[in-house]
Design a protein around this motif. Structure first.
Motif, mmCIF file in Angstrom:
data_model
loop_
_atom_site.group_PDB
_atom_site.id
_atom_site.type_symbol
_atom_site.label_atom_id
_atom_site.label_comp_id
_atom_site.label_asym_id
_atom_site.label_seq_id
_atom_site.Cartn_x
_atom_site.Cartn_y
_atom_site.Cartn_z
ATOM 1 N N ALA B 353 14.668 24.338 -15.822
ATOM 2 C CA ALA B 353 15.203 23.073 -15.168
ATOM 3 C C ALA B 353 14.484 21.885 -15.721
ATOM 4 C CB ALA B 353 15.167 23.179 -13.732
ATOM 5 N N ILE B 354 15.248 20.866 -15.854
ATOM 6 C CA ILE B 354 14.473 19.345 -16.023
ATOM 7 C C ILE B 354 15.089 18.510 -15.099
ATOM 8 C CG2 ILE B 354 16.124 19.070 -17.809
ATOM 9 C CD1 ILE B 354 12.602 17.677 -18.149
ATOM 10 N N ASP B 355 14.040 17.841 -14.510
ATOM 11 C CA ASP B 355 14.280 16.565 -13.637
ATOM 12 C C ASP B 355 14.104 15.287 -14.611
ATOM 13 O OD1 ASP B 355 15.439 17.431 -11.087
ATOM 14 O OD2 ASP B 355 13.611 18.333 -11.392
ATOM 15 N N THR B 356 14.831 14.406 -14.901
ATOM 16 C CA THR B 356 14.419 13.277 -15.810
ATOM 17 C C THR B 356 14.979 12.194 -15.363
ATOM 18 O OG1 THR B 356 14.791 12.307 -17.953
ATOM 19 C CG2 THR B 356 16.283 13.811 -17.262
ATOM 20 N N LYS B 357 14.073 10.890 -15.289
ATOM 21 C CA LYS B 357 14.401 9.725 -14.810
ATOM 22 C C LYS B 357 13.871 8.711 -15.540
ATOM 23 C CE LYS B 357 13.148 8.045 -10.452
ATOM 24 N NZ LYS B 357 13.169 7.891 -9.082
ATOM 25 N N PRO B 358 14.376 8.071 -16.417
ATOM 26 C CA PRO B 358 13.783 7.096 -17.054
ATOM 27 C C PRO B 358 14.261 5.798 -16.345
ATOM 28 C CG PRO B 358 15.791 7.663 -18.194
ATOM 29 C CD PRO B 358 15.577 8.649 -17.067
ATOM 30 N N GLU B 359 13.181 4.677 -16.270
ATOM 31 C CA GLU B 359 13.399 3.672 -15.261
ATOM 32 C C GLU B 359 12.970 2.414 -15.913
ATOM 33 O OE1 GLU B 359 12.549 3.724 -10.684
ATOM 34 O OE2 GLU B 359 11.464 5.291 -11.591
ATOM 35 N N MET B 360 13.707 1.492 -15.609
ATOM 36 C CA MET B 360 13.400 -0.010 -16.084
ATOM 37 C C MET B 360 13.620 -0.763 -15.055
ATOM 38 S SD MET B 360 14.251 -0.591 -20.013
ATOM 39 C CE MET B 360 13.256 -0.127 -21.199
ATOM 40 N N GLU B 361 12.374 -1.759 -14.652
ATOM 41 C CA GLU B 361 12.567 -2.770 -13.540
ATOM 42 C C GLU B 361 12.426 -4.116 -14.597
ATOM 43 O OE1 GLU B 361 10.838 -2.682 -9.960
ATOM 44 O OE2 GLU B 361 10.851 -0.389 -10.009
ATOM 45 N N ILE B 362 13.134 -5.120 -14.384
ATOM 46 C CA ILE B 362 13.166 -6.109 -15.456
ATOM 47 C C ILE B 362 13.095 -7.497 -14.297
ATOM 48 C CG2 ILE B 362 14.292 -7.247 -17.408
ATOM 49 C CD1 ILE B 362 15.296 -4.510 -18.012
ATOM 50 N N TYR B 363 12.119 -8.091 -14.434
ATOM 51 C CA TYR B 363 12.174 -9.528 -13.553
ATOM 52 C C TYR B 363 12.019 -10.558 -14.537
ATOM 53 C CZ TYR B 363 11.033 -6.147 -9.957
ATOM 54 O OH TYR B 363 11.340 -5.158 -9.012
ATOM 55 N N ALA B 364 12.037 -10.536 -15.777
ATOM 56 C CA ALA B 364 12.225 -11.577 -16.645
ATOM 57 C C ALA B 364 13.630 -11.688 -17.230
ATOM 58 C CB ALA B 364 11.226 -11.207 -18.002
ATOM 59 N N ASP B 365 14.204 -12.889 -17.880
ATOM 60 C CA ASP B 365 15.466 -12.700 -18.397
ATOM 61 C C ASP B 365 15.737 -12.797 -19.778
ATOM 62 O OD1 ASP B 365 14.504 -15.384 -18.522
ATOM 63 O OD2 ASP B 365 15.796 -16.329 -16.915
ATOM 64 N N ASP B 366 14.628 -13.063 -20.489
ATOM 65 C CA ASP B 366 15.031 -13.089 -22.118
ATOM 66 C C ASP B 366 14.360 -11.904 -22.293
ATOM 67 O OD1 ASP B 366 15.461 -13.533 -24.491
ATOM 68 O OD2 ASP B 366 14.065 -15.333 -24.630
ATOM 69 N N VAL B 367 14.913 -10.667 -22.423
ATOM 70 C CA VAL B 367 14.302 -9.410 -22.772
ATOM 71 C C VAL B 367 15.168 -8.695 -23.442
ATOM 72 C CG1 VAL B 367 12.454 -9.382 -20.901
ATOM 73 C CG2 VAL B 367 14.658 -8.104 -20.803
ATOM 74 N N LYS B 368 14.519 -7.719 -24.524
ATOM 75 C CA LYS B 368 15.498 -6.646 -25.098
ATOM 76 C C LYS B 368 14.813 -5.394 -24.813
ATOM 77 C CE LYS B 368 15.822 -6.009 -29.801
ATOM 78 N NZ LYS B 368 15.600 -6.521 -31.018
ATOM 79 N N CYS B 369 15.706 -4.646 -23.992
ATOM 80 C CA CYS B 369 15.288 -3.430 -23.439
ATOM 81 C C CYS B 369 16.229 -2.391 -23.550
ATOM 82 C CB CYS B 369 14.778 -3.527 -21.800
ATOM 83 S SG CYS B 369 13.425 -4.458 -21.543
ATOM 84 N N GLY B 370 15.857 -1.080 -23.767
ATOM 85 C CA GLY B 370 16.684 -0.354 -23.736
ATOM 86 C C GLY B 370 16.164 1.179 -23.319
ATOM 87 N N HIS B 371 17.228 2.062 -22.690
ATOM 88 C CA HIS B 371 16.650 3.433 -22.183
ATOM 89 C C HIS B 371 17.596 4.338 -22.150
ATOM 90 C CE1 HIS B 371 17.072 3.034 -17.650
ATOM 91 N NE2 HIS B 371 17.913 2.447 -18.231
ATOM 92 N N GLY B 372 17.269 5.864 -21.980
ATOM 93 C CA GLY B 372 18.105 6.504 -21.639
ATOM 94 C C GLY B 372 17.585 7.953 -21.825
ATOM 95 N N SER B 373 18.491 8.998 -21.183
ATOM 96 C CA SER B 373 17.830 10.271 -21.564
ATOM 97 C C SER B 373 18.992 11.374 -21.494
ATOM 98 C CB SER B 373 17.120 10.591 -19.974
ATOM 99 O OG SER B 373 17.962 10.862 -19.040
#
Lengths: 254, 434
Positions: B353-373
């Protein structure tokens, strides 16, 4: 070499092959033609040993052995080669690694020593010329980012290295432009020999202009409904598959 | 918050009776006292705590560990075999003690310090404990309370270290149920550049506990290639916190490979405190049997124009359990952050079993962010293709698994290190174990 008798196979309970009979002697080139859904790919997969097919009746004998009792890798080591219709990409496994592992698996079965890196490289360089491939291809992931033509040439490269007794070419012409078709069939023709048999599975007659078969069979609804020489292919080309499908031998075909 | 305070091992009283380094340093005494207070009240984290939701330390609390190693002998030949790299400065710790005779620190350039932690305490007052929080996870407090040995690396400004440093931590198995609290400190001054490998090896198949804290301080423009290879015994407990603070223009490249341990937990944390700083946080957990491995990562983008790349991969077989929890925090001032975070898992059996949780918390407005699992299985078409070329099923599966796993090594610039790690991974696969 290969003797298929009354072969029936089904997938998920659905009958696909309904009594195939075919004898291939050493050195012969057979073409199996047929419309979509006739069972062409099932036949090649069953011969190569892919999981997921149930053999309900019949037998396949290859060089005096029960082919159907063998695992896919055991068949490969004994000289059965399937050139895939859609060769898979395997990123992270280099082409040269695969080629060397495949050649050494066959050699081990034959009781020969493994080829070392240098001997293998010498061998593979020679075979690359046959299919007009650059050495660069050896160091890329297996088929990774290869064009359709490059993938098919890579299949023939594998065939050239493994020197199989029986090569099954599954829709090798699909997705090839005319230049690639010439290269690929040139490679295959160079590998024709009196102790190597070839079964070509194809929808179109076009390939047979380049790799001229000794026999042509028409597969329709899971059975070989007509056999002949290369002239049969030309007749099919002009008259279409409905011509044989309507013929008396067509059996259950509606 | 309920914590695990009833422990079979009386860690707090171990601190009273042990001879720990730095007894003569008041600041360290104060730090240890603070850790004792914290640990005595909080104990070890329980599953009710969000960060420990999927990992129970119950089995750890039930073990009676000893902190006194009996003498053992590892001969240099064994050490050579265990080491990842031939050509490296090497600091070796056996059963929690610095092994002078096995270490190879000759020829270190001037302005480079690679020393056992126990003898370099006087020089780390300003930095020790600054990268980690005592109050958050009880294990850091426990480490601070009982830390005894580890490596201290200091690279002075503008020095480019010529060879990698391998910290080789060996558990010989001579002492049953040995616990060691290892503390590493890596400090690179302005413009310095170095490669450090933390390598943990278990010789036996016994139970033991390694509790590691590694702190990294990167000054402006410093660049650290930092690899961790965990090959503990299949019965070991391995818990580690790895935390870095990064000044402007600095780069921290980590690859974290978890292969051993019945229970392992990695907390990896970077703080991008200066502009144009960068973190690479890659890793692999390759688990079988009933292994449990939990990776928690966190990257804090605190200022504008910082970047991070994160790729963790998991290969899980038998009845093992993997946990990945990655958090990227883009703080409100961190405009122009460029960050991506991925976690991909390959499940080889139905029981794992795998428990996966990628998380992003973004408080700025001019950013380039990507995530996934992703969670997937071996590709049946690829498997058939290889078998149709004569490769037996075990070899074909191992080859595809290896291919899946090794791209976490792609960002390692050193060919020799990449190759060495790739070989270690290959040997861990079924084909490699024949």
């Amino acid at each position: 070499m290969l003797e298929i008798k009354n072969l029936h196979a089904s997938v998920d309970g659905k009958d696909i092959l309904k009594g195939i009979n075919l004898t291939v002697r050493p050195g012969e080139v057979h073409a199996i033609m047929g419309p979509n859904g006739a069972g062409k790919s099932t036949l090649s997969n069953v011969l190569a040993g892919r999981d997921g097919y149930e053999i309900t009746q019949g037998s396949v004998v290859f060089k005096d052995e029960d082919l159907l009792a063998l695992e896919a890798e055991e068949r490969a080591r004994r000289g059965v080669f399937l050139a895939f219709q859609y060769p898979v990409e395997i990123p992270g496994v280099s082409n040269i690694y695969l080629l060397k592992a495949a050649v050494n698996a066959v050699r081990e079965h034959q009781g020969l020593d493994e080829l070392d890196a240098m001997d293998f490289l010498t061998l593979v360089r020679e075979k690359l010329k046959l299919v007009h491939m650059d050495e660069d291809f050896l160091y890329r992931g297996v088929n990774e980012g290869f064009s359709g033509g490059e993938k098919k040439r890579n299949e023939i490269l594998q065939m050239a290295l493994l020197e199989p007794a029986l090569a099954i070419l599954d829709e090798t012409d699909s997705g090839l432009d005319i230049d690639a078709l010439k290269t690929v069939s040139g490679g295959v023709n160079a590998l024709r020999s009196q102790d190597r048999s070839i079964v070509m599975i194809t929808h179109y007659q076009r390939l047979l202009d380049y790799i001229v078969p000794d026999f042509v069979h028409v597969l329709s609804d899971g059975q070989i409904v007509k056999s002949g020489d290369k002239e049969l292919a030309k007749e099919l080309e002009s008259k279409g598959y409905s011509w044989v499908a309507d013929a008396p031998q067509a059996g259950q075909t509606a | 918050m309920k914590q695990l305070t009833e422990l079979a091992t009386p860690f707090a009283s171990v601190a009273e009776t042990s001879v720990l380094p730095g007894d003569d340093l008041p600041w360290l005494q104060a730090l240890r006292q603070q850790a004792l207070t914290q640990f005595s009240s909080a104990g070890l984290p329980a599953k009710k705590e969000e960060d420990w939701k999927y990992t129970s330390l119950w089995s750890l609390t039930q073990q009676a560990f000893t902190h006194d190693a009996i003498e053992t002998t590892i001969v240099p030949e064994q050490c050579e075999q265990m080491a990842l790299l031939d050509d490296a400065y090497r600091l070796v710790i056996v059963d929690g003690e610095f092994a002078t005779d096995l270490s190879q620190l000759d020829g270190l350039p001037s302005k480079v310090t690679v020393q056992p932690f126990s003898t370099s305490l006087a020089s780390v007052e300003q930095q020790l404990g600054q990268q980690v929080a005592l109050d958050k996870a009880g294990l850091t407090a426990l480490n601070t309370l009982l830390m005894k040995e580890g490596v201290m690396v200091h690279i002075a400004a503008d020095v480019v270290l010529d060879k990698p440093i391998e910290l080789l931590v060996i558990n010989s198995g001579a002492t049953a149920n040995l616990a060691a609290h290892l503390r590493n400190m890596i400090v690179l001054d302005e413009n310095a550049r170095a490669t450090v490998i933390e390598h943990y090896v278990g010789v036996s198949d016994g139970v033991y506990f390694n509790n590691v804290v590694s702190e990294v301080v990167l000054a402006e423009q410093a660049e650290l290639f930092h690899y961790k290879l965990q090959q503990e015994s299949q019965q070991a407990f391995h818990i580690a916190t790895l935390a870095a603070k990064q000044a402007a223009g600095s780069q921290w490249h980590t690859q974290n490979i978890t292969l051993g341990g019945q229970l392992s937990r990695n907390d990896v944390h970077s703080r991008l405190e200066g502009e144009e700083s960068h973190t690479t946080m890659d890793g692999l957990y390759l688990l079988n049997d009933e292994q449990h491995a939990d990776t928690h990562t966190r990257i804090d983008h605190l200022v504008p124009n910082t970047t991070s790349n994160e790729l963790y991969k998991g290969v899980l077989d038998d009845r093992c359990h993997g946990v990945f929890n990655g958090k990227v925090m883009v703080h409100k001032d961190a405009q122009k952050t460029d960050s991506n975070q991925y976690n991909h898992n390959l499940l080889l059996s139905r029981g794992c079993a795998i428990d996966t949780k990628p998380e992003m918390e973004i408080y700025a407005d001019d950013v380039k962010c990507g995530h996934g699992s992703t969670v997937g299985q071996l590709d049946m078409d690829q498997l058939f293709f290889l078998r149709a070329r004569g490769l037996d099923e075990v070899t074909a599966r191992s080859l595809l698994t290896h291919a899946f796993a090794v791209d976490v090594l792609d960002r390692i610039p050193s060919e020799s290190i990449r190759q060495a790690l790739s070989t270690v991974i290959e040997q861990r696969l079924p084909r490699g174990q024949k």
